[in-house]
Design a protein around this motif. Sequence first.
Motif, PDB file in Angstrom:
ATOM      1  N   ILE A  92     -21.948  14.125  64.771  1.00  0.00           N
ATOM      2  CA  ILE A  92     -21.503  15.493  65.016  1.00  0.00           C
ATOM      3  C   ILE A  92     -20.880  16.024  63.734  1.00  0.00           C
ATOM      4  CG2 ILE A  92     -19.912  16.964  66.309  1.00  0.00           C
ATOM      5  CD1 ILE A  92     -20.092  14.842  68.565  1.00  0.00           C
ATOM      6  N   SER A  93     -21.287  17.230  63.329  1.00  0.00           N
ATOM      7  CA  SER A  93     -20.656  17.843  62.171  1.00  0.00           C
ATOM      8  C   SER A  93     -20.452  19.333  62.415  1.00  0.00           C
ATOM      9  CB  SER A  93     -21.489  17.638  60.899  1.00  0.00           C
ATOM     10  OG  SER A  93     -22.677  18.399  60.944  1.00  0.00           O
ATOM     11  N   LEU A  94     -19.445  19.871  61.762  1.00  0.00           N
ATOM     12  CA  LEU A  94     -19.161  21.295  61.800  1.00  0.00           C
ATOM     13  C   LEU A  94     -19.351  21.860  60.405  1.00  0.00           C
ATOM     14  CD1 LEU A  94     -15.814  21.350  63.836  1.00  0.00           C
ATOM     15  CD2 LEU A  94     -18.127  21.804  64.687  1.00  0.00           C
ATOM     16  N   GLN A  95     -20.029  22.999  60.302  1.00  0.00           N
ATOM     17  CA  GLN A  95     -20.145  23.689  59.026  1.00  0.00           C
ATOM     18  C   GLN A  95     -18.855  24.472  58.804  1.00  0.00           C
ATOM     19  OE1 GLN A  95     -24.012  25.555  58.150  1.00  0.00           O
ATOM     20  NE2 GLN A  95     -24.620  24.823  60.189  1.00  0.00           N
ATOM     21  N   VAL A  96     -18.302  24.383  57.598  1.00  0.00           N
ATOM     22  CA  VAL A  96     -17.011  25.001  57.309  1.00  0.00           C
ATOM     23  C   VAL A  96     -17.075  25.812  56.021  1.00  0.00           C
ATOM     24  CG1 VAL A  96     -15.717  23.219  58.567  1.00  0.00           C
ATOM     25  CG2 VAL A  96     -16.170  22.920  56.126  1.00  0.00           C
ATOM     26  N   ARG A  97     -16.211  26.810  55.938  1.00  0.00           N
ATOM     27  CA  ARG A  97     -16.172  27.688  54.760  1.00  0.00           C
ATOM     28  C   ARG A  97     -15.558  26.989  53.544  1.00  0.00           C
ATOM     29  NH1 ARG A  97     -14.697  30.762  59.141  1.00  0.00           N
ATOM     30  NH2 ARG A  97     -16.090  32.490  59.581  1.00  0.00           N
ATOM     31  N   ASP A  98     -14.541  26.164  53.773  1.00  0.00           N
ATOM     32  CA  ASP A  98     -13.819  25.498  52.689  1.00  0.00           C
ATOM     33  C   ASP A  98     -13.743  24.013  53.036  1.00  0.00           C
ATOM     34  OD1 ASP A  98     -11.832  24.362  51.022  1.00  0.00           O
ATOM     35  OD2 ASP A  98     -10.718  26.251  50.916  1.00  0.00           O
ATOM     36  N   LEU A  99     -14.627  23.226  52.430  1.00  0.00           N
ATOM     37  CA  LEU A  99     -14.742  21.807  52.767  1.00  0.00           C
ATOM     38  C   LEU A  99     -13.438  21.054  52.535  1.00  0.00           C
ATOM     39  CD1 LEU A  99     -16.551  19.489  53.710  1.00  0.00           C
ATOM     40  CD2 LEU A  99     -17.279  19.198  51.329  1.00  0.00           C
ATOM     41  N   GLU A 100     -12.796  21.304  51.409  1.00  0.00           N
ATOM     42  CA  GLU A 100     -11.552  20.592  51.097  1.00  0.00           C
ATOM     43  C   GLU A 100     -10.454  20.913  52.110  1.00  0.00           C
ATOM     44  OE1 GLU A 100      -8.289  20.586  47.529  1.00  0.00           O
ATOM     45  OE2 GLU A 100     -10.406  20.587  46.940  1.00  0.00           O
ATOM     46  N   ALA A 101     -10.314  22.187  52.461  1.00  0.00           N
ATOM     47  CA  ALA A 101      -9.284  22.585  53.428  1.00  0.00           C
ATOM     48  C   ALA A 101      -9.568  22.014  54.811  1.00  0.00           C
ATOM     49  CB  ALA A 101      -9.183  24.111  53.491  1.00  0.00           C
ATOM     50  N   ALA A 102     -10.825  22.065  55.228  1.00  0.00           N
ATOM     51  CA  ALA A 102     -11.178  21.539  56.550  1.00  0.00           C
ATOM     52  C   ALA A 102     -10.957  20.033  56.609  1.00  0.00           C
ATOM     53  CB  ALA A 102     -12.626  21.877  56.885  1.00  0.00           C
ATOM     54  N   ALA A 103     -11.397  19.328  55.582  1.00  0.00           N
ATOM     55  CA  ALA A 103     -11.215  17.872  55.555  1.00  0.00           C
ATOM     56  C   ALA A 103      -9.734  17.525  55.571  1.00  0.00           C
ATOM     57  CB  ALA A 103     -11.897  17.277  54.330  1.00  0.00           C
ATOM     58  N   SER A 104      -8.941  18.256  54.821  1.00  0.00           N
ATOM     59  CA  SER A 104      -7.503  18.016  54.794  1.00  0.00           C
ATOM     60  C   SER A 104      -6.881  18.256  56.166  1.00  0.00           C
ATOM     61  CB  SER A 104      -6.849  18.933  53.761  1.00  0.00           C
ATOM     62  OG  SER A 104      -5.447  18.778  53.792  1.00  0.00           O
ATOM     63  N   PHE A 105      -7.303  19.314  56.858  1.00  0.00           N
ATOM     64  CA  PHE A 105      -6.790  19.603  58.195  1.00  0.00           C
ATOM     65  C   PHE A 105      -7.063  18.437  59.140  1.00  0.00           C
ATOM     66  CE2 PHE A 105      -7.495  21.006  62.547  1.00  0.00           C
ATOM     67  CZ  PHE A 105      -6.312  21.665  62.824  1.00  0.00           C
ATOM     68  N   TYR A 106      -8.303  17.992  59.212  1.00  0.00           N
ATOM     69  CA  TYR A 106      -8.656  16.923  60.146  1.00  0.00           C
ATOM     70  C   TYR A 106      -7.999  15.594  59.768  1.00  0.00           C
ATOM     71  CZ  TYR A 106     -11.740  19.797  62.896  1.00  0.00           C
ATOM     72  OH  TYR A 106     -12.216  20.761  63.731  1.00  0.00           O
ATOM     73  N   GLU A 107      -7.801  15.377  58.478  1.00  0.00           N
ATOM     74  CA  GLU A 107      -7.137  14.141  58.050  1.00  0.00           C
ATOM     75  C   GLU A 107      -5.629  14.236  58.296  1.00  0.00           C
ATOM     76  OE1 GLU A 107      -6.808  11.172  54.183  1.00  0.00           O
ATOM     77  OE2 GLU A 107      -8.064  12.957  54.063  1.00  0.00           O
ATOM     78  N   THR A 108      -5.014  15.324  57.874  1.00  0.00           N
ATOM     79  CA  THR A 108      -3.564  15.467  57.962  1.00  0.00           C
ATOM     80  C   THR A 108      -3.078  15.720  59.385  1.00  0.00           C
ATOM     81  OG1 THR A 108      -3.549  16.379  55.729  1.00  0.00           O
ATOM     82  CG2 THR A 108      -1.589  16.760  57.068  1.00  0.00           C
ATOM     83  N   ARG A 109      -3.718  16.641  60.088  1.00  0.00           N
ATOM     84  CA  ARG A 109      -3.239  17.049  61.407  1.00  0.00           C
ATOM     85  C   ARG A 109      -3.709  16.149  62.540  1.00  0.00           C
ATOM     86  NH1 ARG A 109       1.042  19.514  60.037  1.00  0.00           N
ATOM     87  NH2 ARG A 109       0.675  21.213  58.603  1.00  0.00           N
ATOM     88  N   LEU A 110      -4.927  15.576  62.417  1.00  0.00           N
ATOM     89  CA  LEU A 110      -5.439  14.740  63.507  1.00  0.00           C
ATOM     90  C   LEU A 110      -5.440  13.256  63.167  1.00  0.00           C
ATOM     91  CD1 LEU A 110      -8.413  16.836  64.920  1.00  0.00           C
ATOM     92  CD2 LEU A 110      -5.983  16.970  65.437  1.00  0.00           C
ATOM     93  N   GLY A 111      -5.170  12.926  61.923  1.00  0.00           N
ATOM     94  CA  GLY A 111      -5.095  11.522  61.537  1.00  0.00           C
ATOM     95  C   GLY A 111      -6.444  10.854  61.341  1.00  0.00           C
ATOM     96  N   LEU A 112      -7.518  11.641  61.195  1.00  0.00           N
ATOM     97  CA  LEU A 112      -8.836  11.033  60.962  1.00  0.00           C
ATOM     98  C   LEU A 112      -8.902  10.495  59.533  1.00  0.00           C
ATOM     99  CD1 LEU A 112     -11.214  13.618  62.675  1.00  0.00           C
ATOM    100  CD2 LEU A 112     -10.168  11.577  63.640  1.00  0.00           C
ATOM    101  N   ARG A 113      -9.654   9.431  59.354  1.00  0.00           N
ATOM    102  CA  ARG A 113      -9.771   8.796  58.041  1.00  0.00           C
ATOM    103  C   ARG A 113     -11.185   8.976  57.501  1.00  0.00           C
ATOM    104  NH1 ARG A 113      -5.409   9.728  57.345  1.00  0.00           N
ATOM    105  NH2 ARG A 113      -3.720   8.607  58.280  1.00  0.00           N
ATOM    106  N   PRO A 114     -11.288   9.459  56.235  1.00  0.00           N
ATOM    107  CA  PRO A 114     -12.610   9.649  55.639  1.00  0.00           C
ATOM    108  C   PRO A 114     -13.363   8.331  55.484  1.00  0.00           C
ATOM    109  CG  PRO A 114     -10.922  10.797  54.373  1.00  0.00           C
ATOM    110  CD  PRO A 114     -10.206   9.912  55.361  1.00  0.00           C
ATOM    111  N   ALA A 115     -14.678   8.437  55.570  1.00  0.00           N
ATOM    112  CA  ALA A 115     -15.592   7.306  55.369  1.00  0.00           C
ATOM    113  C   ALA A 115     -16.604   7.737  54.317  1.00  0.00           C
ATOM    114  CB  ALA A 115     -16.283   6.954  56.691  1.00  0.00           C
ATOM    115  N   PRO A 116     -17.378   6.814  53.771  1.00  0.00           N
ATOM    116  CA  PRO A 116     -18.397   7.204  52.795  1.00  0.00           C
ATOM    117  C   PRO A 116     -19.372   8.214  53.387  1.00  0.00           C
ATOM    118  CG  PRO A 116     -18.116   4.824  52.827  1.00  0.00           C
ATOM    119  CD  PRO A 116     -17.328   5.369  53.983  1.00  0.00           C
TER     120      PRO A 116
END
Length: 118
Positions: free
Chosen positions: A9-33
């Motif tokens: 599942i993926s969402l298209q976003v206007r600002d990749l860095e901001a969206a990734a930061s939101f999901y990592e910081t606010r929801l605690g998700l961890r990036p993968a390769p």
Amino acid sequence: MPVVGPDFISLQVRDLEAAASFYETRLGLRPAPGPPHAVVFATSPVPFAVRDVLPGTTLTWPGDGVALWLLADDAQSLHDDLAAAGVPIVSDPVDGPFGRTFTFRDPDGYAVTIHDKA
């Protein structure tokens, strides 16, 4: 051969860095390769990602008709953290067949529902 279910599942976003930061910081998700145009998170059972907008796509009505539900350990605590951080809450927590459930809007306007019972 039949389809067995969602596999990515993926969402298209206007600002990749901001969206990734939101999901990592606010929801605690961890990036993968993942590929350079997306940030994939180590979620299970299905990988979740945010990605750059595809050419020819507009996000005038982001998430229109999309139902994205994410499982959390404690929906109420996550709601409280998000609300305190000023994240727009679409529906307040309620108890239902999927446990404690609420919906918020991410930085691109997608409505994301959180629940805490698998």
